[in-house]
Scaffold this motif. Structure first.
Motif, PDB file in Angstrom:
ATOM      1  N   TYR A1093       0.808  -1.225   0.000  1.00  0.00           N
ATOM      2  CA  TYR A1093       0.000   0.000   0.000  1.00  0.00           C
ATOM      3  C   TYR A1093       0.842   1.277   0.000  1.00  0.00           C
ATOM      4  O   TYR A1093       0.306   2.367   0.101  1.00  0.00           O
ATOM      5  CB  TYR A1093      -0.900   0.032   1.237  1.00  0.00           C
ATOM      6  CG  TYR A1093      -1.938  -1.062   1.262  1.00  0.00           C
ATOM      7  CD1 TYR A1093      -3.028  -1.005   0.397  1.00  0.00           C
ATOM      8  CD2 TYR A1093      -1.825  -2.123   2.141  1.00  0.00           C
ATOM      9  CE1 TYR A1093      -3.988  -2.013   0.424  1.00  0.00           C
ATOM     10  CE2 TYR A1093      -2.775  -3.122   2.172  1.00  0.00           C
ATOM     11  CZ  TYR A1093      -3.857  -3.067   1.305  1.00  0.00           C
ATOM     12  OH  TYR A1093      -4.798  -4.046   1.330  1.00  0.00           O
ATOM     13  N   THR A1117      -5.068  10.221  -3.002  1.00  0.00           N
ATOM     14  CA  THR A1117      -6.156   9.256  -2.991  1.00  0.00           C
ATOM     15  C   THR A1117      -7.475   9.859  -2.533  1.00  0.00           C
ATOM     16  O   THR A1117      -8.457   9.161  -2.409  1.00  0.00           O
ATOM     17  CB  THR A1117      -5.832   8.094  -2.050  1.00  0.00           C
ATOM     18  OG1 THR A1117      -5.616   8.642  -0.745  1.00  0.00           O
ATOM     19  CG2 THR A1117      -4.603   7.354  -2.482  1.00  0.00           C
TER      20      THR A1117
ATOM     21  N   ASN B  59      -7.624  -3.735 -10.086  1.00  0.00           N
ATOM     22  CA  ASN B  59      -7.895  -3.644  -8.661  1.00  0.00           C
ATOM     23  C   ASN B  59      -8.106  -5.022  -8.042  1.00  0.00           C
ATOM     24  O   ASN B  59      -9.092  -5.273  -7.362  1.00  0.00           O
ATOM     25  CB  ASN B  59      -9.107  -2.728  -8.391  1.00  0.00           C
ATOM     26  CG  ASN B  59      -9.102  -2.235  -6.949  1.00  0.00           C
ATOM     27  OD1 ASN B  59      -8.052  -2.232  -6.310  1.00  0.00           O
ATOM     28  ND2 ASN B  59     -10.257  -1.846  -6.460  1.00  0.00           N
ATOM     29  N   SER B 136      -1.531  -3.159  -3.960  1.00  0.00           N
ATOM     30  CA  SER B 136      -2.908  -2.687  -3.989  1.00  0.00           C
ATOM     31  C   SER B 136      -3.210  -2.056  -5.344  1.00  0.00           C
ATOM     32  O   SER B 136      -2.389  -1.330  -5.908  1.00  0.00           O
ATOM     33  CB  SER B 136      -3.076  -1.649  -2.883  1.00  0.00           C
ATOM     34  OG  SER B 136      -4.223  -0.905  -3.101  1.00  0.00           O
ATOM     35  N   GLY B 137      -4.387  -2.380  -5.879  1.00  0.00           N
ATOM     36  CA  GLY B 137      -4.792  -1.802  -7.158  1.00  0.00           C
ATOM     37  C   GLY B 137      -4.119  -2.433  -8.349  1.00  0.00           C
ATOM     38  O   GLY B 137      -4.094  -1.853  -9.428  1.00  0.00           O
TER      39      GLY B 137
END
Lengths: 1129, 305
Positions: A1093, A1117, B59, B136-137
């Motif tokens: 992340y 984001t 995603n 992520s994504g």
């Protein structure tokens, strides 16, 4: 640059001497070109390689330039010769008025040479100084005009006061009381039956003296202070008036008359109040301030009055004989005692009286100095800025050494003070030279033992126990207001400043002139706060001094603490100004603060040895001083000594505190002792096992054992060159001291590197090298398991997927719990990686992995071990170092920054506060070091300043090193002006790169947060000062984050999870399980979160210190409004 | 700042179908969340023969495995059968790279050019993770057994979106993939400390192959050096007498010679040396001065004076 072009320009410069700014523009232009050409090639993909090239180009850019213009050599030579001739003249300030922009080149050279420490030191200090002087020089502004208008009006009013006939004291008081004015008689007030009369007559003259009229005050001061002197006519005074306060009584009456007139005439425009001149109770003055909307209270700085006029009274300089007011004379006679010889001298009284007589004389002296020496005013300005930043001042509460004393001493030194009565300073000195020479005098000559005498000293023979600068011509001691402790404080401050100015490599400008020494908490290791009132009641005084009580306090503490402290400093609240309807200021409610600077080597000693029992006189004195605490003891060597035994510090009170408390109780009574508040190392309980490097010793011993064990292995295929440690635990710097007791295995193994002797049989392929290292480790592990007792070893893998990086390590765990992680250092890796990065045909991805591998190679094998050694040395050199590092690390961890800021950076920050302590001395307690490091972090401007630390203590980092680091820093900033990659730049004497630890590590956001947090901490320190609870600095709210993950204790390898096993013996086995060494799931989890992340979330983690991971969404984001993708062509 | 779910999520964006997936809550966070998976038929710029039976996902949940996706299509979206799944490789910089062909589990081994695939198979170090996770994504390409399966998979997804059917992510794969959480890190810890024997074997295999390779390469190079090509030229290749260690030695020798040369002449021997030194000094001074001046000006600007 074509040669012809260059020639033309040079010729121009020789002929005109003014127009050569162009040629320097050319210089700098070419420099910028070279860097710009490197700039466009930077992109996110392949920064590493390009950057290395960019640096190279930049390095070369400066060196290559000089070789380009061989023709102009002769001209330049001439210019240099001329420059050296002109040098002195320029130093003298002749060129100071010239703007640097139009400065001819010769001046530029000489300008940069004029800084006296030779060519290596940059002239930046001088430039900064001139710039500062330009800004602070007094100028005529609005408030000056207002103040001067007021001066004129006051003068008129005073001149028109009607004379008052001679009256008895009682009548005079009554008459004035009708006008609601009280005469500010000093203590003791005159008795009712005195025969002399009080009288007022028109003043002999009215003048303005002091720094304002001499133009030596800095213009940036908040308060413009002007001293106005009204001279009492001589016929009011009689020749015997110098005795028994008579002059001061007459002066007080005269003052009250002036005050009455002023408040009558200007009461509505100005506020008129009494104040004591420099906190000297003998010399009340009238203070006139504008009555704005404010009530003239100084605690509202925004609305504080812009100016203030102090009206002092003087007497003609010939009314009393100077001899009678000598320092050893007594002028306060007691009636009952006829024998004069028994009266102790009253130097403060005498000097105060002399001050009144000499006000005009000193104005003249300073004026003469200013007109004979061009740099005098600037030297005074520098002095005043220096004093201001060190919180020193003329008033007794601020030490009794201020602008006036500084200015007079410089003026005196211009006329004498040197050997054979010659002047110590010459009129041709530059302002900086004057400044430094005066500092040297203050720092190096002990004016208590060897007074400075200026002029023919006929009347001056005696030396005294307080500092003396004797002005023989005016027979006056300039330093009469100074006390023992304030002189010592001044001396040590001057010493520190000199040391800082002498340091070749660091810009001492800010710490010398602009950075105020802020909180006392930072300045002293220990603070004792005593209620003033309680202390006043316990007065047992004999000596005549500005503050007899404090002298006693000082003497007792100084003697009692002995070598435990280096310095004892007392701070008293200053006397406030008071209403003209009251005779004396309200009794002080403030507190006396004692600041101690502890000597860490002796501070914790538990037994003090006194004199031997045979030495009767000394032993008796010792007993008298210490009372019951003194015990006669026989020691191991057979001696029988008076001695003191203190309780161990674990009981809660440090030895210093015990000593102070005992002495206060014994000599000043239980009330004083009860009122005392002691602030020392409050931070210590925050650390577990905080006593210096001792908690690390078991691990260090285990490390030595490891080294002998490895060296003892005989069957190794290669011989060992060296074994190095590269771990915070092995440099006394981990938050938690490694626990290797009871066989509990150390959770985090300590990293160690092993280097074999060179061999040509290593493969020439990076991947193969890594596998070969693994093979060696396997062999080593096998040998360890077979040959060494009580040890287990185990292979581990790392950096999976990056096969040019180090692939594995060997965990070696001793049965006593010490665990080490061994990696093999192969010195040719660096060359191979560099070569690989230079290959043109390589794809960017491989290049990047090579760059990363190279960086981690340097970090883990080269810089890491050197850094470890340097820090370990510091830890043994400075007793407070280890605790400070651990505390700072704890602070970073508590604020969840420890996953961003590398350990090494924190250590370097702390090392900085120990190796460049200016403006303080080297911190000797943990708390002090911690707070000072925070103070520095709060003001570290990491955008423009690199952190450079020479940890060697022996100046191993040379000029070349500093220059190289500076160039690198500038190159980085030029290539990456947005600070996307390198934010903090930290270099040391073992690491000239500066980016070893910080390449991509803390982002701008995090560094900004670090600064903000440190700033907030410093604000708390400033605001709460002595009431500060250090633990509160470690509290960080979690509200600032977008989300918080609370981790269970199991994630930190906590051993409590084995509690379900009901059997004691099983549990023990479990804790001794070697397989859990190095198991840190929380760390693995965080790393994984970051890779998954990291593009959208910034994670914050404090390790085991705080079991949470907090996250902050990247602004990118944030939900965005849906946009229609319309384009107009 | 928290990217909260906007109240109405579009059911399709461009030609992507937006499939909501329910992610069940956990003991530590007992709330269901919704993850949106984007699907469409794969349409790369350069289509291959397999393109028609591929579906492109955007995603992808970070914990997705091929087991997850197989079960998603097989059990929850009409039973289309998946042949293989290719996840997006590592991210480079900020941009997202297009998904590559099925990620090679075998690591590339240095010597890329001209190396046959055969030696790359051996000598791998043990894998230290029991299961991969994805950024992520990230994206993935799902290859179905045939074109109709791919189409039915997409169709079912669209239908599920329309009917509002709840699809729970990872519902029926319990036990088929290694667990996440603490267990994952415990397993990782275990795996990264492989047994002595296994590691030794792997390294031995690697070193043997490497030695063989080196020998073969040396031989090939020697041959190249010896044989002229068709034009009669001999290719100059690396190897032979100038290996790496030798290059270093040569450089050192050169430096030493240079130093000796300098020593012989000495520093202040010629007049021009003296002159040049002086010139350099004064120029350095001037440069320093200029730099200082600039710095002071910057400082002043910073202070706002």
């Amino acid at each position: 640059m074509a040669p012809s072009n260059a020639k033309r320009r040079k010729l121009e410069h020789v002929s005109s001497g003014e127009d050569d700014d162009d040629s320097f523009a050319g210089f700098s232009g070419s420099e910028e070109d070279s860097s710009e050409s490197a700039q466009p090639s930077v992109n996110a993909e392949s920064v590493g390689q390009d950057f290395a090239q960019g640096l190279g180009m930049d390095d070369g850019g400066i060196d290559e330039n000089p070789a380009e213009e061989p023709e102009s050599t002769v001209h330049l030579e001439q210019a240099v010769a001329r420059a050296s001739r002109e040098e002195q003249a320029i130093v003298n300030g002749a060129a100071k008025t010239a703007q640097p922009k139009q400065m001819p080149m010769a001046n530029k050279i000489s300008y940069s040479r004029s800084y006296e420490s030779g060519p290596s030191k940059s002239g930046i200090f001088k430039l900064q100084m001139d710039d500062m002087l330009e800004r602070v020089r007094p100028r005529q502004g609005k408030r000056e005009a207002a103040a001067e208008a007021a001066l004129h009006r006051l003068k008129q009013t005073i001149e028109q006061i009607a004379p008052r006939p001679a009256q008895s004291v009682e009548d005079a008081e009554r008459a004035l009381l009708k006008e609601k004015i009280v005469i500010p008689f000093p203590d003791p007030r005159p008795s009712k039956d005195v025969l002399y009369k009080l009288e007022y007559a028109k003043p002999a003259n009215i003048t303005v003296v002091g720094s304002h009229v001499l133009k030596v005050t800095s213009a940036v001061r908040r308060l413009l202070q002007i001293d106005m002197v009204v001279q009492m006519p001589s016929h009011l005074l009689q020749s015997k008036d110098y005795l028994n306060y008579r002059f001061f009584y007459k002066r007080a009456y005269y003052l009250a008359c002036v005050a009455a007139a002023l408040s009558g005439a200007h009461g509505d425009e100005y506020s008129v109040s009494y104040s004591s001149m420099h906190d000297n109770v003998l010399l009340p003055v009238i203070q006139v301030r504008p009555t704005g909307k404010t009530s003239s209270v100084a605690d509202k700085p925004a609305k504080a009055p812009a100016w203030q006029i102090d009206i002092a009274l003087s007497a003609a300089d010939d009314v009393f004989s100077a001899e009678k007011l000598g320092m050893s004379k007594n002028c306060v006679r007691k009636n009952d005692e006829q024998v004069k010889a028994h009266d102790s001298p009253t130097p403060l009284y005498n000097s105060s009286l002399r001050t009144c007589m000499l006000m005009n004389a000193y104005l003249v002296l300073q004026h003469k100095a200013a007109s004979s020496c061009a740099a005098y005013r600037d030297a005074c300005l520098m002095g005043s800025l220096w004093l201001e930043s060190k919180r020193l001042g003329s008033s007794i509460s601020r030490g009794g050494f201020g602008n006036f004393e500084w200015g007079v001493i410089v003026a005196l030194l211009l006329r004498g003070g040197g050997p054979n009565g010659k002047a110590l300073l010459g009129p041709g000195y530059s302002s900086y030279q004057l400044f430094k020479a005066t500092l040297q005098l203050l720092a190096l000559q002990d004016l208590r033992k060897k007074p400075l005498v200026v002029g023919e000293a006929k009347s001056f023979t005696e030396s005294s126990e307080w500092p003396v600068v004797w002005d023989a011509e005016r027979s006056h001691n300039i330093l009469y207001k100074m006390t023992d402790w304030s002189y010592q404080a001044l001396q040590s401050t001057a010493k520190r400043t000199l040391a800082a100015l002498g340091d070749q490599h660091f810009d001492a400008f800010d710490s010398t002139f602009t950075t105020p020494v802020s909180s006392r908490l930072l300045d002293h290791d220990c603070l004792i706060e005593l209620a003033h009132a309680a202390l006043a009641k316990s007065a047992t005084t004999k000596r005549e001094r500005s503050s007899p009580l404090l002298s006693d306090l000082y003497a007792v503490l100084r003697r009692g603490l002995g070598d435990r402290v280096d310095e004892v400093d007392l701070h008293v609240p200053s006397t406030p100004d008071w209403n003209i309807g009251v005779a004396r200021p309200p009794p002080s409610t403030g507190s006396v603060t004692v600041g101690l600077r502890v000597d860490p080597e002796h501070a914790h000693r538990l037994v003090d040895h006194g004199p031997s029992a045979d030495n009767k006189a000394e032993a008796a004195a010792f007993r008298a001083f210490w009372g019951d605490k003194a015990k006669l003891r026989r020691f191991r060597d057979g001696s029988i000594l008076e001695s003191l035994v203190w309780a161990t510090e674990e009981a809660g009170q440090s030895v210093v505190e015990q000593v102070c408390r005992y002495l206060l109780g014994k000599h000043f009574g239980a009330r004083v002792e009860g009122s005392a508040r002691f602030v020392g190392d409050e931070c210590i309980p925050l650390l577990w096992k905080a006593n210096g490097i001792a908690p690390f010793q078991p691990l260090m011993e285990a490390y030595k054992q490891l080294e002998t064990d490895i060296r003892g292995l005989e069957a190794l295929p290669l011989s060992i060159r060296q074994i190095m440690s590269a771990d915070a635990q092995l440099r006394f710097a981990s938050i938690e001291a490694p626990s290797i007791t009871h066989g509990i295995k150390q959770a985090a193994p300590a990293a160690v590197t092993l280097q074999f002797e060179g061999s040509s049989r290593w493969p020439d392929d990076l991947v193969a090298v890594q596998r070969t290292k693994l093979a060696f480790l396997l062999k080593l592990g096998e040998l360890m398991n077979d040959n060494v007792e009580a040890v287990q070893s185990r292979m581990g893998l790392e950096n999976q997927g990056e096969d040019v990086s180090n692939q594995g390590f060997l965990d070696i765990t001793y049965d006593n719990g010490a665990a080490f992680r061994l990696r093999i250092h192969h010195e040719r890796e660096q060359g191979m990686l560099e070569r690989q990065m230079k290959l043109k045909e390589l794809d960017p991805k491989t290049k990047q992995t090579s760059a990363l591998a190279l960086a981690s190679y340097k970090r883990d094998f080269v810089k890491g071990s050197a850094h470890t050694q340097a820090i370990a040395q510091l830890a043994t050199r400075f007793p407070g170092f280890t605790g400070t590092v651990r505390l700072i690390k704890k602070w970073f961890a508590s604020h969840l920054l420890s996953n961003h800021i590398p350990d090494e950076i924190m250590e370097l920050c702390v090392a900085r506060s120990f190796t460049q302590p200016d403006p303080w001395s080297v911190p000797s307690s943990t708390q002090n070091g911690f707070l000072r490091t925070l103070a520095w972090l709060a003001k570290w401007n990491w955008r423009e300043e690199p952190l450079i630390v020479d940890m060697s203590g022996s100046g191993e980092l040379k000029d070349v090193g500093y220059q190289a680091i500076g160039t690198r820093f500038e190159a980085w900033r030029k290539l990456d002006p947005a600070l996307n990659r390198v934010v903090l730049f930290a270099a040391s004497h073992v690491d000239h790169d500066g980016t070893t630890w910080t390449d991509g590590q803390p982002s701008k956001v995090v560094a900004g947060r670090m600064t903000a947090l440190a700033g907030a901490a410093m604000q708390a320190v400033e605001a709460q000062s002595i009431d500060l609870d250090p633990a509160s600095l470690f509290v960080s709210p979690l509200e600032d984050y977008d989300f918080v993950l609370h981790l269970s204790a199991a994630a930190f390898g906590s051993r409590k999870k084995s509690k379900e096993t009901g059997f004691k013996n099983l549990k023990v086995q479990n804790t001794a399980d070697t397989s859990l060494v190095g198991f840190q799931p929380a760390e693995d989890f965080l790393t994984e979160l970051q890779t998954l992340y990291g593009a959208a979330i910034v994670f914050f983690c404090g390790g085991a210190e705080r079991k949470v991971i907090a996250g902050l969404w990247s602004p990118l984001t944030a939900p965005r409004a849906w946009k229609v993708n319309l384009r107009v062509f | 700042m928290v990217p909260t779910k906007s109240p109405a999520v579009a059911t399709s964006v461009n030609d992507f179908t937006v499939l909501p997936l329910r992610v069940p809550g956990l003991p530590s966070y007992p709330k269901d969340t919704t993850h949106h998976l984007y699907l469409r038929a794969n349409a790369p710029k350069a289509p291959t023969a397999d393109t028609p039976r591929e579906v492109f996902l955007v995603n992808v949940p970070i914990d997705a495995t091929d087991v997850h996706l197989r079960s998603l299509f097989a059990n929850q979206l009409g039973g289309a059968r998946v042949e293989s799944v290719a996840f997006e490789g590592a991210r480079v910089g900020k941009g997202i790279t297009a998904p590559v062909a099925p990620a090679r589990k075998k690591r590339k081994r240095g010597q890329e050019d001209g190396e046959s695939a055969a030696p790359a198979e051996v000598g791998l170090l043990p894998e230290t993770w029991d299961r991969e996770t994805h950024c992520s994504g990230g994206t993935a390409i799902v290859t179905f057994v045939d074109k109709p399966s791919a189409e039915s998979g997409l169709r079912e997804a669209r239908r599920a979106v329309k009917s509002g059917k709840t699809i729970t992510w990872g519902e029926v794969i319990d036990g088929k993939v290694p667990a996440l959480g603490l267990a994952r890190y415990a397993a990782h810890h275990k795996r990264r400390h492989p047994s002595h024997h296994a590691l030794q074997e792997s390294i031995d295999a690697y070193m043997t192959t490497f030695a063989a390779q080196e020998a073969a390469r040396a031989k090939a190079l020697a041959r190249q050096r010896a044989e002229p090509d068709e034009d009669g030229f001999i290719t100059v290749v690396r190897g032979g007498r100038s290996d790496l260690a030798r290059e270093d030695a040569v450089r050192l020798k050169e430096e030493e010679l240079k130093k000796r040369q300098e020593k012989m002449i000495g520093e202040g021997f010629y007049k021009f040396q003296h002159r040049e030194r002086k010139k350099k000094e004064s120029q350095a001074l001037v440069g320093q001065f200029e730099m200082d001046r600039r710095r002071v000006e910057e400082m002043r600007k910073r202070r706002g004076g």
